[in-house]
Design a protein around this motif. Structure first.
Motif, PDB file in Angstrom:
ATOM      1  N   THR A   1       0.825  -1.206   0.000  1.00 35.09           N
ATOM      2  CA  THR A   1       0.000   0.000   0.000  1.00 35.09           C
ATOM      3  C   THR A   1       0.861   1.258   0.000  1.00 35.09           C
ATOM      4  OG1 THR A   1      -1.714  -1.191   1.226  1.00 35.09           O
ATOM      5  CG2 THR A   1      -1.856   1.205   1.191  1.00 35.09           C
TER       6      THR A   1
ATOM      7  N   THR B   1      -9.287  -0.011   0.711  1.00 38.17           N
ATOM      8  CA  THR B   1      -8.844   1.276   1.260  1.00 38.17           C
ATOM      9  C   THR B   1      -9.897   1.887   2.173  1.00 38.17           C
ATOM     10  OG1 THR B   1      -7.571   1.670  -0.763  1.00 38.17           O
ATOM     11  CG2 THR B   1      -7.980   3.565   0.658  1.00 38.17           C
ATOM     12  N   ALA B   2     -11.163   1.742   1.813  1.00 41.64           N
ATOM     13  CA  ALA B   2     -12.232   2.394   2.575  1.00 41.64           C
ATOM     14  C   ALA B   2     -12.463   1.743   3.934  1.00 41.64           C
ATOM     15  CB  ALA B   2     -13.527   2.372   1.765  1.00 41.64           C
TER      16      ALA B   2
ATOM     17  N   TRP C   1      -8.410   0.698   6.443  1.00 43.26           N
ATOM     18  CA  TRP C   1      -7.577   1.713   7.082  1.00 43.26           C
ATOM     19  C   TRP C   1      -8.409   2.660   7.932  1.00 43.26           C
ATOM     20  CZ3 TRP C   1      -2.882   0.053   6.617  1.00 43.26           C
ATOM     21  CH2 TRP C   1      -2.481  -0.618   5.463  1.00 43.26           C
TER      22      TRP C   1
ATOM     23  N   HIS D   1      -5.627   6.547   6.460  1.00 44.08           N
ATOM     24  CA  HIS D   1      -5.972   7.355   5.287  1.00 44.08           C
ATOM     25  C   HIS D   1      -5.095   8.603   5.201  1.00 44.08           C
ATOM     26  CE1 HIS D   1     -10.261   5.473   5.285  1.00 44.08           C
ATOM     27  NE2 HIS D   1      -9.404   4.737   4.598  1.00 44.08           N
TER      28      HIS D   1
ATOM     29  N   LEU E   1      -2.613   9.665   2.155  1.00 48.29           N
ATOM     30  CA  LEU E   1      -2.716  10.969   1.506  1.00 48.29           C
ATOM     31  C   LEU E   1      -1.371  11.686   1.475  1.00 48.29           C
ATOM     32  CD1 LEU E   1      -4.590  13.112   0.246  1.00 48.29           C
ATOM     33  CD2 LEU E   1      -4.914  14.044   2.545  1.00 48.29           C
TER      34      LEU E   1
ATOM     35  N   PHE F   1      -9.132  14.521  -0.319  1.00 49.51           N
ATOM     36  CA  PHE F   1      -8.440  13.254  -0.583  1.00 49.51           C
ATOM     37  C   PHE F   1      -8.486  12.906  -2.069  1.00 49.51           C
ATOM     38  CE2 PHE F   1      -7.871   8.731  -0.982  1.00 49.51           C
ATOM     39  CZ  PHE F   1      -6.934   8.403  -0.011  1.00 49.51           C
TER      40      PHE F   1
ATOM     41  N   SER G   1      -5.561  12.727  -4.892  1.00 50.77           N
ATOM     42  CA  SER G   1      -5.378  11.448  -5.578  1.00 50.77           C
ATOM     43  C   SER G   1      -5.529  11.590  -7.083  1.00 50.77           C
ATOM     44  CB  SER G   1      -6.387  10.425  -5.041  1.00 50.77           C
ATOM     45  OG  SER G   1      -6.192   9.150  -5.617  1.00 50.77           O
TER      46      SER G   1
ATOM     47  N   LEU H   1     -11.806   6.474  -1.457  1.00 51.95           N
ATOM     48  CA  LEU H   1     -12.319   6.119  -0.126  1.00 51.95           C
ATOM     49  C   LEU H   1     -13.683   5.461  -0.204  1.00 51.95           C
ATOM     50  CD1 LEU H   1     -11.159   9.162   2.028  1.00 51.95           C
ATOM     51  CD2 LEU H   1     -10.037   6.966   1.638  1.00 51.95           C
TER      52      LEU H   1
END
Length: 433
Positions: free
Chosen positions: A37, A52-53, A56, A61, A65, A153, A157, A166
């Motif tokens: 990751t 990811t959502a 973490w 997160h 970022l 975020f 990204s 997310l």
């Protein structure tokens, strides 16, 4: 030094993501998954082995970022400075007006480049977030604080072509929403154009005829691939019941454009990639391998590399003694550098794909798609990433790291390594073709 610096940040990111505080589960995340990751975030890829959502925590997160932002700004600055170092054209020392018109690198240039990269990155990210935040808050009944975080975020990204989202389904729930898809697509495109191009357009937007060869190549080729990719994906998936088929016409066009843009290295998806046709996968393999522009956040062999070889072929077919692009003659060293980058990249992709084929049960199109996505730091997947064993995760992590820093490092090293030969050997021609 640059590679060592990125490796140090990667080690720190892996450590932070392996902490129990970074995961929702109190037991934390395995070191291999944390390494994967962290590499994916720092190298602006977007491939994930855990959701990811849901996996973490807020702290995790935040770490992701920061890694994305550091990777984006660091790579932009690094690549742009290398462009300035290897270019020996005109002695402009005070400002970077183009990617190929600086003879020497002074302290003022370094400060200007770093300041310009940071300000430009933050400005585009802020504008993208300014569109996303109210849309998420009003149209999707999201709390303003949550909408602010989601907007920030995903704008970071998007501009950095990282592809992290997310939401567990990436952006599939927004497949028909232009207020979400288009800002993210535009930010990804701008990041993929590269800082030298954006800087030159900003300063000389009224004089496009005076733009450098690099800028003209990037803009023309990017436009062609964006249009071609959108048409290709839309046409092949138009009747696919698992992707574009059920959507209204206007949403099909939007989703086709969005998904045709993402293989340039952005990595988001608004339709199910795993349900696409094999022919679509193959076309996306090509788009991912080519990628975006040099000194940008996009990956791949770079669109300028591909364009240079295309013009070389064109000149050879026409029987011309030199390669001319937009009224300028292409230096012979650039042709050899482009060929070297492409062949080394092909070797890395083919070798890694063979490893996947002999050690997994995945099909060739699945393995090739995954390897190209990792090496070219795209982040799209046919859905097999989470099924990989630890050795394969480590292999993809290595591919992401090499794919992000390798091509630009190799290209700059070749350009900076100049040897003056005091003699020439007798000439002879082997048979070609």
């Amino acid at each position: 030094m640059v590679i060592a610096g990125f490796a140090a940040v990667l080690a720190l990111g892996t450590f932070l993501l392996s902490l129990p505080a970074a995961a929702v589960d109190a037991e934390g995340t395995s070191v291999v998954d944390a390494l994967f990751t962290a590499t994916s975030a720092l190298c602006l890829t977007g491939l994930v082995v855990v959701d990811t959502a849901t996996n973490w925590s807020g702290f995790g997160h935040g770490v992701i970022l920061v890694l994305i932002q550091l990777g984006g700004i660091g790579i932009l600055t690094f690549a742009t400075l290398l462009v300035m170092m290897v270019s020996h054209r005109i002695g402009l020392r005070t400002r970077l007006t183009t990617a190929a018109e600086t003879k020497t690198l002074g302290l003022g240039d370094v400060r200007g480049v770093v300041r310009g990269v940071v300000l430009l990155s933050l400005s585009i990210e802020a504008l993208t977030a300014a569109v996303l935040v109210p849309r998420l808050a009003v149209a999707y009944d999201t709390e303003w604080s949550r909408a602010l975080w989601l907007g920030i975020f995903h704008s970071v990204s998007a501009f950095n072509n990282a592809g992290f989202a997310l939401w567990s389904d990436s952006l599939t729930q927004f497949v028909g929403d232009p207020w979400i898809c288009l800002p993210i697509a535009v930010a990804s495109i701008l990041g993929g154009l590269g800082f030298p191009v954006l800087f030159e357009i900003g300063r000389r937007y009224t004089k496009p005829g005076g733009w450098t060869m690099h800028t003209k190549i990037v803009l023309w080729a990017s436009g062609g691939f964006l249009l071609g990719g959108a048409v290709f994906v839309t046409a092949l998936e138009w009747g696919n019941a698992a992707t574009l088929g059920p959507l209204p016409v206007q949403e099909k066009v939007l989703a086709g454009f969005f998904q045709g843009t993402m293989p340039r290295s952005a990595g988001f998806n608004s339709i199910d990639i795993s349900a696409m046709n094999s022919a679509t996968w193959l076309g996306m393999d090509v788009l991912m391998f080519i990628g975006g522009a040099s000194a940008g956040t996009a990956g791949g062999i770079k669109i300028t590399t591909f364009a240079v070889l295309l013009f070389v072929i064109y000149a050879e077919v026409r029987g011309e003694s030199s390669v001319n692009i937009f009224g300028r003659r292409l230096h012979g060293d650039v042709q050899r550098q482009a060929l070297t980058v492409v062949l080394l990249s092909v070797a890395g992709v083919v070798g890694s794909t063979v490893v996947f084929m002999v050690s997994t049960t995945f099909t060739l199109d699945q393995a090739l798609f995954e390897v190209i996505s990792a090496f070219c730091t795209v982040g799209l997947s046919t859905g097999i990433t989470a099924e990989l064993s630890d050795p394969h995760k480590v292999l993809l992590s290595l591919l992401m790291f090499v794919g992000r820093l390798g091509p630009v490092t190799i290209a700059s090293a070749l350009a900076l390594r100049r040897r003056v030969r005091l003699y020439e050997l007798p000439e002879e021609r082997p048979l070609i073709g």
